[in-house]
Design a protein around this motif. Structure first.
Motif, mmCIF file in Angstrom:
data_model
loop_
_atom_site.group_PDB
_atom_site.id
_atom_site.type_symbol
_atom_site.label_atom_id
_atom_site.label_comp_id
_atom_site.label_asym_id
_atom_site.label_seq_id
_atom_site.Cartn_x
_atom_site.Cartn_y
_atom_site.Cartn_z
ATOM 1 N N PHE A 54 0.820 -1.208 0.000
ATOM 2 C CA PHE A 54 0.000 0.000 0.000
ATOM 3 C C PHE A 54 0.856 1.261 0.000
ATOM 4 O O PHE A 54 0.406 2.312 -0.479
ATOM 5 C CB PHE A 54 -1.022 -0.044 1.132
ATOM 6 C CG PHE A 54 -2.216 -0.879 0.742
ATOM 7 C CD1 PHE A 54 -3.374 -0.279 0.278
ATOM 8 C CD2 PHE A 54 -2.166 -2.261 0.795
ATOM 9 C CE1 PHE A 54 -4.463 -1.044 -0.121
ATOM 10 C CE2 PHE A 54 -3.246 -3.033 0.401
ATOM 11 C CZ PHE A 54 -4.392 -2.425 -0.061
ATOM 12 N N LEU A 74 -6.566 8.165 0.057
ATOM 13 C CA LEU A 74 -6.621 7.453 1.342
ATOM 14 C C LEU A 74 -7.923 6.668 1.438
ATOM 15 O O LEU A 74 -7.926 5.493 1.800
ATOM 16 C CB LEU A 74 -6.487 8.431 2.512
ATOM 17 C CG LEU A 74 -6.588 7.824 3.912
ATOM 18 C CD1 LEU A 74 -5.480 6.816 4.157
ATOM 19 C CD2 LEU A 74 -6.559 8.913 4.961
ATOM 20 N N LEU A 75 -9.034 7.299 1.078
ATOM 21 C CA LEU A 75 -10.324 6.620 1.142
ATOM 22 C C LEU A 75 -10.427 5.501 0.107
ATOM 23 O O LEU A 75 -10.891 4.394 0.423
ATOM 24 C CB LEU A 75 -11.455 7.627 0.956
ATOM 25 C CG LEU A 75 -11.594 8.679 2.058
ATOM 26 C CD1 LEU A 75 -12.642 9.712 1.682
ATOM 27 C CD2 LEU A 75 -11.915 8.032 3.391
ATOM 28 N N THR A 78 -7.907 2.641 0.966
ATOM 29 C CA THR A 78 -8.388 1.935 2.156
ATOM 30 C C THR A 78 -9.595 1.070 1.777
ATOM 31 O O THR A 78 -9.718 -0.071 2.239
ATOM 32 C CB THR A 78 -8.756 2.922 3.278
ATOM 33 O OG1 THR A 78 -7.592 3.687 3.612
ATOM 34 C CG2 THR A 78 -9.254 2.198 4.514
ATOM 35 N N LEU A 101 -5.691 -4.443 7.488
ATOM 36 C CA LEU A 101 -6.249 -3.169 7.022
ATOM 37 C C LEU A 101 -5.515 -1.993 7.671
ATOM 38 O O LEU A 101 -5.226 -0.992 7.013
ATOM 39 C CB LEU A 101 -7.745 -3.105 7.322
ATOM 40 C CG LEU A 101 -8.513 -1.967 6.680
ATOM 41 C CD1 LEU A 101 -8.397 -1.991 5.160
ATOM 42 C CD2 LEU A 101 -9.971 -2.023 7.102
ATOM 43 N N LEU A 102 -5.172 -2.122 8.938
ATOM 44 C CA LEU A 102 -4.402 -1.086 9.617
ATOM 45 C C LEU A 102 -3.021 -0.935 8.967
ATOM 46 O O LEU A 102 -2.541 0.196 8.758
ATOM 47 C CB LEU A 102 -4.262 -1.400 11.108
ATOM 48 C CG LEU A 102 -3.444 -0.415 11.927
ATOM 49 C CD1 LEU A 102 -4.075 0.978 11.898
ATOM 50 C CD2 LEU A 102 -3.296 -0.903 13.349
ATOM 51 N N ASP A 104 -2.355 -1.557 5.898
ATOM 52 C CA ASP A 104 -2.610 -0.889 4.617
ATOM 53 C C ASP A 104 -2.655 0.624 4.801
ATOM 54 O O ASP A 104 -2.019 1.370 4.049
ATOM 55 C CB ASP A 104 -3.945 -1.359 4.019
ATOM 56 C CG ASP A 104 -3.987 -2.839 3.682
ATOM 57 O OD1 ASP A 104 -2.916 -3.475 3.644
ATOM 58 O OD2 ASP A 104 -5.100 -3.350 3.472
ATOM 59 N N VAL A 105 -3.397 1.086 5.784
ATOM 60 C CA VAL A 105 -3.541 2.529 6.033
ATOM 61 C C VAL A 105 -2.194 3.140 6.412
ATOM 62 O O VAL A 105 -1.837 4.224 5.922
ATOM 63 C CB VAL A 105 -4.606 2.799 7.115
ATOM 64 C CG1 VAL A 105 -4.615 4.264 7.530
ATOM 65 C CG2 VAL A 105 -5.993 2.379 6.616
ATOM 66 N N ILE A 108 -0.214 3.544 3.261
ATOM 67 C CA ILE A 108 -0.691 4.682 2.462
ATOM 68 C C ILE A 108 -0.131 5.985 3.023
ATOM 69 O O ILE A 108 0.400 6.821 2.287
ATOM 70 C CB ILE A 108 -2.237 4.719 2.446
ATOM 71 C CG1 ILE A 108 -2.797 3.486 1.735
ATOM 72 C CG2 ILE A 108 -2.734 6.002 1.775
ATOM 73 C CD1 ILE A 108 -4.278 3.245 1.996
ATOM 74 N N LEU A 109 -0.228 6.159 4.324
ATOM 75 C CA LEU A 109 0.264 7.395 4.959
ATOM 76 C C LEU A 109 1.776 7.531 4.816
ATOM 77 O O LEU A 109 2.283 8.628 4.554
ATOM 78 C CB LEU A 109 -0.164 7.437 6.419
ATOM 79 C CG LEU A 109 -1.675 7.533 6.653
ATOM 80 C CD1 LEU A 109 -1.994 7.406 8.144
ATOM 81 C CD2 LEU A 109 -2.241 8.822 6.074
#
Length: 128
Positions: A54, A74-75, A78, A101-102, A104-105, A108-109
Motif C-alpha cells: 500500500f 486514502l479513502l 483503504t 487493514l491497519l 494498509d492505512v 498509504i500514509l
C-alpha cells in the motif's frame, strides 16, 4: 537538491505511473486471493507485505494523479484494502484481519509522507 533533468521528466510522466498503478492493483489482487505460495520474495510478516504494497500504491497514486491531495486516495485505497480483506474472508485459505487493514492505512500514509518529503527536498513538483 537539484535532480538531473531526465528525472524531472520521468516524475512528470503520469501515463507511466498510472499504468504501473493498474498493474500493481492487478498483482496485489492476485496475490491477495491466490492459494499458491508466493512466487515472489516477500517479507516474513504479512503485515510488512501489506504496508509495502500500500505504500507503493500511494506513491504511484501521488505520481499518477498529483492533484488529488491525500484524502481521496486514502479513502479509495483503504476501500481497496477493505475489499481485499472481505474477499479473503470468503475463501477457504484466507481470512479477514483488521490488523492487515491497519497496515494498509499505515502504508498509504507512509507513501504519501515519503513523496511529500521527496518533493519538498528535491524541488521536484508533480505535474499539474
Amino acid at each position: 537538491m537539484r535532480l538531473p533533468e531526465p528525472v524531472y521528466k520521468l516524475i512528470a510522466c503520469q501515463f507511466l505511473w498510472r499504468t504501473l498503478f493498474c498493474i500493481s492493483i492487478a498483482a496485489i489482487t492476485w496475490l491477495g486471493f491466490t492459494s499458491e505460495p508466493y512466487p515472489i520474495p516477500s517479507a516474513a510478516s504479512d503485515k510488512v507485505n501489506h504496508l509495502l504494497a500500500f505504500m507503493e500504491l500511494a506513491i504511484l497514486t501521488r505520481l499518477g494523479w498529483p492533484r488529488l491531495g491525500l484524502m481521496p486516495p486514502l479513502l479509495v485505497l483503504t476501500g481497496f484494502g477493505l475489499a481485499l480483506e472481505l474477499g479473503q474472508s470468503i475463501t477457504p485459505w484466507r481470512d479477514f484481519a483488521l490488523s492487515d487493514l491497519l497496515a494498509d492505512v499505515i502504508g498509504i500514509l507512509l507513501g504519501y509522507g515519503l513523496m511529500t518529503m521527496f518533493f519538498r527536498f528535491t524541488a521536484a513538483r508533480p505535474a499539474a
